[in-house]
Scaffold this active site. Sequence first.
Site, PDB file in Angstrom:
ATOM      1  N   GLU A 189       2.150 -12.716  -5.947  1.00 19.65           N
ATOM      2  CA  GLU A 189       1.878 -11.657  -4.970  1.00 19.65           C
ATOM      3  C   GLU A 189       0.536 -11.872  -4.276  1.00 19.65           C
ATOM      4  OE1 GLU A 189       4.753 -10.481  -4.450  1.00 19.65           O
ATOM      5  OE2 GLU A 189       4.447  -8.341  -4.743  1.00 19.65           O
ATOM      6  N   THR A 243       3.862  -7.983   5.247  1.00 20.58           N
ATOM      7  CA  THR A 243       2.961  -7.165   4.419  1.00 20.58           C
ATOM      8  C   THR A 243       1.493  -7.408   4.786  1.00 20.58           C
ATOM      9  OG1 THR A 243       4.570  -7.156   2.632  1.00 20.58           O
ATOM     10  CG2 THR A 243       2.313  -6.640   2.023  1.00 20.58           C
TER      11      THR A 243
HETATM   12  N1  HSE Z   1       1.475  -1.613  -1.862  1.00 20.87           N
HETATM   13  C1  HSE Z   1       1.900  -2.702  -1.024  1.00 20.87           C
HETATM   14  C2  HSE Z   1       1.614  -2.335   0.414  1.00 20.87           C
HETATM   15  C3  HSE Z   1       3.357  -2.932  -1.220  1.00 20.87           C
HETATM   16  O1  HSE Z   1       2.005  -1.235   0.816  1.00 20.87           O
HETATM   17  O2  HSE Z   1       0.996  -3.110   1.140  1.00 20.87           O
HETATM   18  C4  HSE Z   1       3.921  -4.024  -0.371  1.00 20.87           C
HETATM   19  O3  HSE Z   1       5.306  -4.157  -0.643  1.00 20.87           O
END
Ligand code: HSE
Length: 375
Positions: A189, A243
Amino acid sequence: MAAACRTSPTPTNLSGPRGRSPSIPRFPTIRCASQPLRTPSKTLATADPVPAFLSVTAFAPATVANLGPGFDFLGCALDGVGDTVTVSVDPAISPGTLSISSISGSAASAAKLRRDPLWNCAGIAGIAAMRALGVRSVGLSLHLEKGLPLGSGLGSSAASAAAAAVAVDGLFGGRLSLGDLVLAGLESEKKVSGYHADNVAPSIMGGFVLIRSYDPLELLRLEFPTGQDLYFVLVSPEFEAPTKKMRAALPAEVKMKDHVHNCSQAAALAAAVVQGDVKLLGMAMSSDGIVEPRRAPLIPGMVAVKKAAIEAGAFGCTISGAGPTAVAVIDGEEKGKEIGDRMVEAFLRDGELKASATVARLDRIGARVISSSAF
Ligand code: HSE
């Protein structure tokens, strides 16, 4: 279990092999208190274990991260959809290394992924799990079957990482703790989207998981009462919301009043989960005043989609993870079709985006070994 990690209260089924049954005690906490993040357990890292199987296949579910005010610290797993990874002992691969032999699945997702294990979520997490186990004498080959679309907001990268970590661990008999597995997934990640565990932790552990602390990593499972139903309507538009880009849109600082508001909503959300109060869960999920207001305008139609979901009877609606999927919460599967249709219409009307809807139940199991072959 890894030397530096412990679970409490001593749940026998949380730290053992991942082919286990889902009878999970309430509120187990997985703590990796005495080791720095990403450092494998010393005991296991020197072990150079012997494989227990020739090959193991593991499945890891999709996830919804954030759930509104739980940005980067709360997520849950979705039943039925996810990624599958098979790892095999392969004498053609250099000992202590891992190679990706093939990637299959939906053409669009599979074709975009790299086979270099250092640039593939499954590869990165698989290698991290090998390092945590101390594997040095055998080489592994990995096959990834993508069940999830990329960049959808459903934890696609985390599901690949979770399945790989659990498959590698399963190949050696299931020696890693859940904390070790989450740390392996986090390495992936970190490289692809940012250091957040709110997808990979629920994908590995199932149910709702709260990340109480990142350093040291402390994960708290929030048990939604068994016997009660919880469904999610997931509406994914044809739109890319990477993201990294969606994280870059977030404010560096927040006002005190927004902090107070979001903390109270997040606390209500956690209470709603353990009380099985779907109405409160939906209200709290809909009440993020910090992240959603910055991201929703970047996803055409999202504001109208949320309104349409609630008007059609959903208890709440927000962006799933970093988007672009919209997630609404309901307590019965039968309501899902109508609510999904209204949300799809809103994406088309207000965002000029085609979208598709699915209804998924809460997954309470998390990543698991689904098959194995003996030597
Ligand atoms: N918490 C992360 C974001 C999750 O919102 O950027 C991404 O899937």
